[in-house]
Design a protein around this motif. Structure first.
Motif, PDB file in Angstrom:
ATOM      1  N   ASN A  13      -8.733  -3.429  -9.835  1.00  0.00           N
ATOM      2  CA  ASN A  13      -8.318  -2.211  -9.244  1.00  0.00           C
ATOM      3  C   ASN A  13      -7.190  -1.932 -10.036  1.00  0.00           C
ATOM      4  O   ASN A  13      -7.177  -0.800 -10.248  1.00  0.00           O
ATOM      5  CB  ASN A  13      -8.310  -1.966  -8.004  1.00  0.00           C
ATOM      6  N   ARG A  14      -5.781  -2.765  -9.573  1.00  0.00           N
ATOM      7  CA  ARG A  14      -4.638  -2.501  -9.552  1.00  0.00           C
ATOM      8  C   ARG A  14      -4.331  -2.949 -11.265  1.00  0.00           C
ATOM      9  O   ARG A  14      -3.505  -1.445 -11.310  1.00  0.00           O
ATOM     10  CB  ARG A  14      -3.805  -4.207  -8.820  1.00  0.00           C
ATOM     11  N   LEU A  15      -4.529  -3.507 -11.848  1.00  0.00           N
ATOM     12  CA  LEU A  15      -4.442  -3.156 -13.283  1.00  0.00           C
ATOM     13  C   LEU A  15      -4.747  -2.546 -13.991  1.00  0.00           C
ATOM     14  O   LEU A  15      -5.001  -1.377 -14.833  1.00  0.00           O
ATOM     15  CB  LEU A  15      -5.447  -4.587 -13.937  1.00  0.00           C
ATOM     16  N   SER A  16      -6.672  -1.710 -13.433  1.00  0.00           N
ATOM     17  CA  SER A  16      -6.852  -0.648 -13.978  1.00  0.00           C
ATOM     18  C   SER A  16      -6.550   0.812 -13.653  1.00  0.00           C
ATOM     19  O   SER A  16      -6.492   1.989 -13.970  1.00  0.00           O
ATOM     20  CB  SER A  16      -8.704  -0.435 -13.879  1.00  0.00           C
ATOM     21  N   THR A  17      -5.855   0.570 -12.489  1.00  0.00           N
ATOM     22  CA  THR A  17      -5.095   2.159 -12.361  1.00  0.00           C
ATOM     23  C   THR A  17      -3.983   2.085 -12.495  1.00  0.00           C
ATOM     24  O   THR A  17      -3.485   3.226 -13.122  1.00  0.00           O
ATOM     25  CB  THR A  17      -4.960   1.859 -10.286  1.00  0.00           C
TER      26      THR A  17
ATOM     27  N   HIS B  87      -7.540  11.120  12.296  1.00  0.00           N
ATOM     28  CA  HIS B  87      -7.674  11.603  10.723  1.00  0.00           C
ATOM     29  C   HIS B  87      -7.238  10.596   9.645  1.00  0.00           C
ATOM     30  O   HIS B  87      -6.736  11.331   9.227  1.00  0.00           O
ATOM     31  CB  HIS B  87      -6.763  12.884  10.514  1.00  0.00           C
ATOM     32  N   PHE B  88      -7.512   9.112  10.531  1.00  0.00           N
ATOM     33  CA  PHE B  88      -7.098   7.723   9.345  1.00  0.00           C
ATOM     34  C   PHE B  88      -8.103   7.734   8.810  1.00  0.00           C
ATOM     35  O   PHE B  88      -9.559   8.653   8.585  1.00  0.00           O
ATOM     36  CB  PHE B  88      -7.063   6.659  10.240  1.00  0.00           C
ATOM     37  N   SER B  89      -8.048   7.210   7.486  1.00  0.00           N
ATOM     38  CA  SER B  89      -9.372   7.000   6.425  1.00  0.00           C
ATOM     39  C   SER B  89      -8.650   5.878   5.728  1.00  0.00           C
ATOM     40  O   SER B  89      -7.720   5.638   6.368  1.00  0.00           O
ATOM     41  CB  SER B  89      -9.742   7.559   5.422  1.00  0.00           C
ATOM     42  N   SER B  90      -9.384   4.441   5.464  1.00  0.00           N
ATOM     43  CA  SER B  90      -8.502   3.031   4.619  1.00  0.00           C
ATOM     44  C   SER B  90      -9.988   2.947   3.535  1.00  0.00           C
ATOM     45  O   SER B  90     -11.286   3.917   3.660  1.00  0.00           O
ATOM     46  CB  SER B  90      -8.670   2.151   5.985  1.00  0.00           C
ATOM     47  N   GLY B  91      -9.226   1.795   2.754  1.00  0.00           N
ATOM     48  CA  GLY B  91     -10.131   1.363   2.462  1.00  0.00           C
ATOM     49  C   GLY B  91      -9.260   0.354   1.522  1.00  0.00           C
ATOM     50  O   GLY B  91      -7.974   0.285   1.933  1.00  0.00           O
ATOM     51  N   LYS B  92      -9.767  -1.104   0.934  1.00  0.00           N
ATOM     52  CA  LYS B  92      -8.857  -1.692   0.140  1.00  0.00           C
ATOM     53  C   LYS B  92      -8.892  -1.793  -1.684  1.00  0.00           C
ATOM     54  O   LYS B  92      -9.530  -1.096  -1.994  1.00  0.00           O
ATOM     55  CB  LYS B  92     -10.013  -3.192   0.011  1.00  0.00           C
ATOM     56  N   SER B  93      -8.059  -2.655  -1.818  1.00  0.00           N
ATOM     57  CA  SER B  93      -7.838  -2.719  -3.656  1.00  0.00           C
ATOM     58  C   SER B  93      -7.870  -4.406  -3.882  1.00  0.00           C
ATOM     59  O   SER B  93      -7.669  -5.152  -2.855  1.00  0.00           O
ATOM     60  CB  SER B  93      -6.890  -2.068  -3.787  1.00  0.00           C
ATOM     61  N   SER B  94      -8.601  -4.426  -4.592  1.00  0.00           N
ATOM     62  CA  SER B  94      -8.057  -6.057  -5.249  1.00  0.00           C
ATOM     63  C   SER B  94      -7.472  -5.932  -7.096  1.00  0.00           C
ATOM     64  O   SER B  94      -6.491  -4.774  -7.204  1.00  0.00           O
ATOM     65  CB  SER B  94      -9.698  -5.951  -6.732  1.00  0.00           C
ATOM     66  N   HIS B  95      -7.260  -7.033  -7.081  1.00  0.00           N
ATOM     67  CA  HIS B  95      -6.273  -7.398  -8.591  1.00  0.00           C
ATOM     68  C   HIS B  95      -6.115  -6.162  -9.920  1.00  0.00           C
ATOM     69  O   HIS B  95      -6.147  -5.790 -10.092  1.00  0.00           O
ATOM     70  CB  HIS B  95      -6.316  -8.830  -9.023  1.00  0.00           C
TER      71      HIS B  95
ATOM     72  N   ALA C  66      -0.074   1.216  -6.985  1.00  0.00           N
ATOM     73  CA  ALA C  66      -1.715   1.767  -7.403  1.00  0.00           C
ATOM     74  C   ALA C  66      -2.470   1.072  -6.476  1.00  0.00           C
ATOM     75  O   ALA C  66      -3.122   1.861  -6.693  1.00  0.00           O
ATOM     76  CB  ALA C  66      -1.387   0.176  -8.818  1.00  0.00           C
ATOM     77  N   ASP C  67      -2.020   0.036  -5.140  1.00  0.00           N
ATOM     78  CA  ASP C  67      -3.373   0.218  -4.562  1.00  0.00           C
ATOM     79  C   ASP C  67      -3.745   1.296  -3.494  1.00  0.00           C
ATOM     80  O   ASP C  67      -4.516   1.829  -3.446  1.00  0.00           O
ATOM     81  CB  ASP C  67      -3.090  -0.518  -3.485  1.00  0.00           C
ATOM     82  N   GLY C  68      -2.044   1.969  -3.299  1.00  0.00           N
ATOM     83  CA  GLY C  68      -2.140   3.468  -2.818  1.00  0.00           C
ATOM     84  C   GLY C  68      -3.240   4.690  -3.191  1.00  0.00           C
ATOM     85  O   GLY C  68      -3.911   5.618  -2.592  1.00  0.00           O
ATOM     86  N   LEU C  69      -2.617   4.661  -4.503  1.00  0.00           N
ATOM     87  CA  LEU C  69      -3.094   5.709  -5.111  1.00  0.00           C
ATOM     88  C   LEU C  69      -4.447   5.295  -5.390  1.00  0.00           C
ATOM     89  O   LEU C  69      -5.728   6.265  -5.799  1.00  0.00           O
ATOM     90  CB  LEU C  69      -2.647   5.768  -6.620  1.00  0.00           C
ATOM     91  N   LYS C  70      -5.524   4.323  -5.411  1.00  0.00           N
ATOM     92  CA  LYS C  70      -6.585   3.768  -5.755  1.00  0.00           C
ATOM     93  C   LYS C  70      -7.056   4.069  -5.383  1.00  0.00           C
ATOM     94  O   LYS C  70      -8.474   4.734  -5.055  1.00  0.00           O
ATOM     95  CB  LYS C  70      -6.828   1.767  -6.454  1.00  0.00           C
ATOM     96  N   VAL C  71      -7.270   3.881  -3.528  1.00  0.00           N
ATOM     97  CA  VAL C  71      -7.615   4.060  -2.427  1.00  0.00           C
ATOM     98  C   VAL C  71      -7.510   5.574  -2.025  1.00  0.00           C
ATOM     99  O   VAL C  71      -8.778   6.151  -1.976  1.00  0.00           O
ATOM    100  CB  VAL C  71      -7.108   3.256  -0.614  1.00  0.00           C
ATOM    101  N   GLY C  72      -6.645   6.216  -2.488  1.00  0.00           N
ATOM    102  CA  GLY C  72      -6.237   7.641  -1.787  1.00  0.00           C
ATOM    103  C   GLY C  72      -7.171   8.506  -2.772  1.00  0.00           C
ATOM    104  O   GLY C  72      -8.022   9.393  -2.065  1.00  0.00           O
ATOM    105  N   LEU C  73      -7.605   8.596  -3.553  1.00  0.00           N
ATOM    106  CA  LEU C  73      -8.099   8.970  -4.889  1.00  0.00           C
ATOM    107  C   LEU C  73      -9.639   8.652  -4.114  1.00  0.00           C
ATOM    108  O   LEU C  73     -10.519  10.001  -4.817  1.00  0.00           O
ATOM    109  CB  LEU C  73      -8.315   8.512  -6.328  1.00  0.00           C
ATOM    110  N   GLU C  74      -9.790   7.628  -4.209  1.00  0.00           N
ATOM    111  CA  GLU C  74     -11.428   6.957  -3.750  1.00  0.00           C
ATOM    112  C   GLU C  74     -11.893   8.017  -2.197  1.00  0.00           C
ATOM    113  O   GLU C  74     -12.656   8.653  -2.079  1.00  0.00           O
ATOM    114  CB  GLU C  74     -11.636   5.932  -3.377  1.00  0.00           C
TER     115      GLU C  74
END
Ligand SMILES: *Cc1c(COP(=O)(O)O)cnc(C)c1O
Length: 494
Positions: free
Chosen positions: A398-402, A388-396, A419-427
């Motif tokens: 993405n970080r600023l806008s989150t 049950h893993f999902s994954s994603g990445k975040s950039s600078h 912020a990286d966690g929240l961005k990928v989590g919501l996605e």
């Protein structure tokens, strides 16, 4: 409960036998022989427990060779409101890990209210008390030697300060850390903490630690040890807050949740994986990386391809600037059905030196480890989905806008890693599941990026106001192993 190696060739050991050590003798990492199972009836009882009582319930399934009364005493002096109240003034310190609701079904689990304002305190504080206990029983001493570029070193120092039988020798690059980070470490006046500022880079400091550790006679004579992220006790302490976060976000043990985890060395999310294996109803484990996306690549493509330091980017979520995830081997062991021979085969490929273009004329010394393994065409690729893993990445960006969105919509300031966690989590979240994002640090530790995102500085907890003006205690040293050994010898009574 006995612990076995992921490489399958080491004798089984107890919790206290592996507590002070690092890798297993065969080069693997320790894991429990079997994961203890939590029954529905236990979950119903655990739901009502305080953090410390829950930690005792969870950890007594793992530390079975520590007498219950001793373990209880160690845990209750670790998880106190006093130790975990350093964070935001509005957090409920008695909760230890308060859950903050952002929107319906979206939560942040606060894990950064310990002394160094990052989630590493959750496990490291327990480790300090466990080490002191175990060393006291054995009438032994331990001299912890490490190199840090900021976060882990300070968490280790705050966990070990004033502990009997333990000294910490922590190397850091002179003048390369922020004024706040320097003040956090160098203002400690405890006689068992030795800060050593190396006139060089972090890698120089790291090389000095390696050189001392490779001198086996010196290492044995001066009882040199480490506190790295593969330590099993650290992983086990992190399992507790997955249970705590689950109970706080749900009303009954019939519900499922998703966790999203900013990841680097795979230690934090490994604890989530184990909580799920124990029976906690986790429907989804969402792994978030920054631009250093080795782990995201694996979960998307089935290829694990660690990179060298020369291919690791410096980002604005620096604690995740890792391209070789040391705890990942623990998950792969479970993925391959706990087949140690398979893990040996995979890591044999990963660690094999990549032979460069023979025509380029590069000397052998420049051959870098560049191996990989690939599970796409194996049964393991299919098996992966059952974890049950999902994954994603975040950039600078993405970080600023989150950071900006969360501040504008909810009035909550989050740090760059969270912020990286929240961005990928919501996605990545399945909409039917409540999403719990793990907060891994407070924004005040990364003030520069917060300023860039919001045009204002983060608030600092009152207890740390003016920390830069406290007297500092630090030895400045050339990147010279002989000098380092002499310094250790002079400060360890024989
Ligand atoms: C250590 C750290 C991480 C990464 O955690 P892992 O257990 O290495 O995956 C993420 N964020 C912060 C702030 C950290 O200090």
């Amino acid at each position: 409960m006995k612990y076995i190696s992921t490489r399958g060739n080491s004798p089984a050991k107890t919790f206290t036998e592996i507590l002070l050590g690092g890798l297993a003798p065969d080069g693997g990492l320790y894991l429990p022989e079997q994961y203890p199972q939590v029954t529905r009836a236990e979950l119903d009882v655990w739901r009502k427990l305080s953090y410390a009582d829950l930690a005792f319930a969870v950890l007594s399934k793992f530390a079975t060779d520590i007498p219950a009364d001793d373990l209880k005493a160690i845990i209750s002096k670790t998880y106190t409101a006093e130790v975990y109240s350093n964070g935001r003034a509005d957090s409920d310190a008695a909760d230890i890990t308060p859950l903050r609701k952002l929107a319906d079904g979206v939560f942040i689990l606060e894990l950064s209210n310990g002394p160094t304002l990052a989630f590493k305190d959750m496990a490291m504080q327990l480790l300090g008390n466990l080490f002191e206990y175990a060393l006291g029983k054995q009438h032994a001493e331990l001299n912890i030697l490490g190199a840090t570029s900021g976060d882990t070193g300070s968490a280790a120092e705050y966990a070990m300060r004033g502990k009997r039988g333990i000294r910490v020798f922590m190397l850091s690059p002179d003048g390369k850390m922020s004024a706040f980070q320097r003040a956090q470490m160098y203002s400690l006046q405890d006689p068992n903490i030795f800060n050593i500022a190396i006139t060089g880079m972090f890698d120089d400091a790291q090389d000095m630690v390696k050189a001392v550790s490779n001198d086996h006679a010196f290492k044995a004579k001066y009882k040199i040890g480490t506190v790295n992220s593969i330590n099993w006790a650290r992983v086990s302490a992190q399992i507790v807050y997955y249970f705590k976060g689950y109970f706080a976000a749900t009303k009954s043990n019939d519900e499922q949740v998703a966790f999203s985890v900013p990841s680097g060395n795979f230690g934090n999310i490994c604890a989530g994986h184990i909580a799920r294996m124990m029976g906690l109803p986790i429907g989804q484990l969402i792994l978030a990386t920054n631009e250093n996306d080795v782990l995201d690549e694996f979960f998307r493509t089935g290829v694990y391809r660690p990179r060298g330091t020369d291919h690791t980017y410096e980002t604005s979520s620096p604690s995740m600037d890792i391209s070789k995830a040391s705890n990942f081997e623990r998950f792969v062991f479970d993925l391959v059905g706990r087949d140690g021979a398979k893990v040996r085969e995979f890591w044999g490929k990963v660690d094999a030196p990549k032979v460069g273009n023979p025509l380029s004329g590069k000397p052998d010394a420049e051959l870098t480890p560049g191996g990989s393994f690939d599970i796409r065409d194996t049964g393991y690729w299919h098996a992966l989905s059952q974890f049950h893993f999902s994954s994603g990445k975040s950039s600078h960006q993405n970080r600023l806008s989150t950071i900006r969105e969360v501040w504008e919509e909810y009035g909550v300031m989050i740090d760059t890693h969270t912020a990286d966690g929240l961005k990928v989590g919501l996605e990545q979240r399945r909409p039917s599941l409540p999403l719990i994002c793990l907060e891994t640090a407070l924004p005040t530790k990364f003030a520069e990026t917060i300023q860039e995102a919001l045009g204002r500085k983060p608030e600092r907890p009152a207890a740390l106001e003016g920390i830069e003006y406290l007297p500092q205690r630090c030895e400045v040293m050339d990147a010279d192993v002989v000098k380092l050994k002499a310094f250790i010898a002079a400060n360890v009574p024989q």
